[in-house]
Design an enzyme around this catalytic site. Structure first.
Site, PDB file in Angstrom:
ATOM      1  CG  ASP A 148      85.336  63.849 113.509  1.00 28.78           C
ATOM      2  OD1 ASP A 148      86.171  63.643 112.798  1.00 28.78           O
ATOM      3  OD2 ASP A 148      84.783  65.346 112.950  1.00 28.78           O
ATOM      4  CG  ASP A 193      83.204  68.076 110.201  1.00 28.41           C
ATOM      5  OD1 ASP A 193      83.848  66.084 109.955  1.00 28.41           O
ATOM      6  OD2 ASP A 193      84.423  68.797 109.755  1.00 28.41           O
TER       7      ASP A 193
END
Length: 152
Positions: A130, A114
């Protein structure tokens, strides 16, 4: 959307996700924060053992099974419904692309990379895949909601 365009778009979206993750790992140390658009977006390298937005930490087997089922069903649905409107096709393209992007990380690394941090709000750090998943699900819900409004 023609099958070739769909597959090409899928490959490009997954490649963009993977390239963004490769760039982050190559240029930012784990846990380091670098302003991207000051006051709006920062880049932070994080190793996420959970799902989107860091939920359900350390449940890798669960995510593998769910990802395979969701991607499999989405592909099956596309194959058995060749005349879907462009919005549903786009929604499913984004969902499949996001699922594959994070699935690659889970299989290769046992975690998801991330990197996107919204500075203007208290929100989880997330990645490009995402974003695809979130936009795809929202778009699909809107499509289904509109169908319900029109009695389909």
């Amino acid at each position: 959307m023609k099958k070739r365009l769909f597959v090409l778009s899928l490959i490009l979206l997954v490649a963009l996700d993977q390239l963004s993750k490769f760039w982050i790992v190559s240029h930012i140390a784990l846990g380091e924060v670098k302003p991207f658009i000051p006051g709006i977006v920062s880049l932070t390298y994080l190793q996420n053992n959970g799902a989107a937005f860091s939920i359900l930490q350390d449940q890798q087997w669960f995510f593998v099974v769910i990802t395979v089922l969701v991607i499999g069903y989405a592909i099956y649905y596309l194959a058995t419904h060749p005349h879907l409107n462009i919005w549903k096709q786009l929604a499913l393209l984004l969902i499949i692309s996001g699922g594959i992007g994070n699935f690659i990380d889970r299989l290769r690394l046992a975690y998801v990379i991330d990197m996107i941090h919204l500075d203007f709000m208290d929100f989880a750090i997330f990645n490009v895949a995402d974003s695809y998943l979130t936009v795809g699900v929202i778009l699909l819900v809107i499509c289904l909601w509109k169908e319900e409004d029109y009695g389909n």
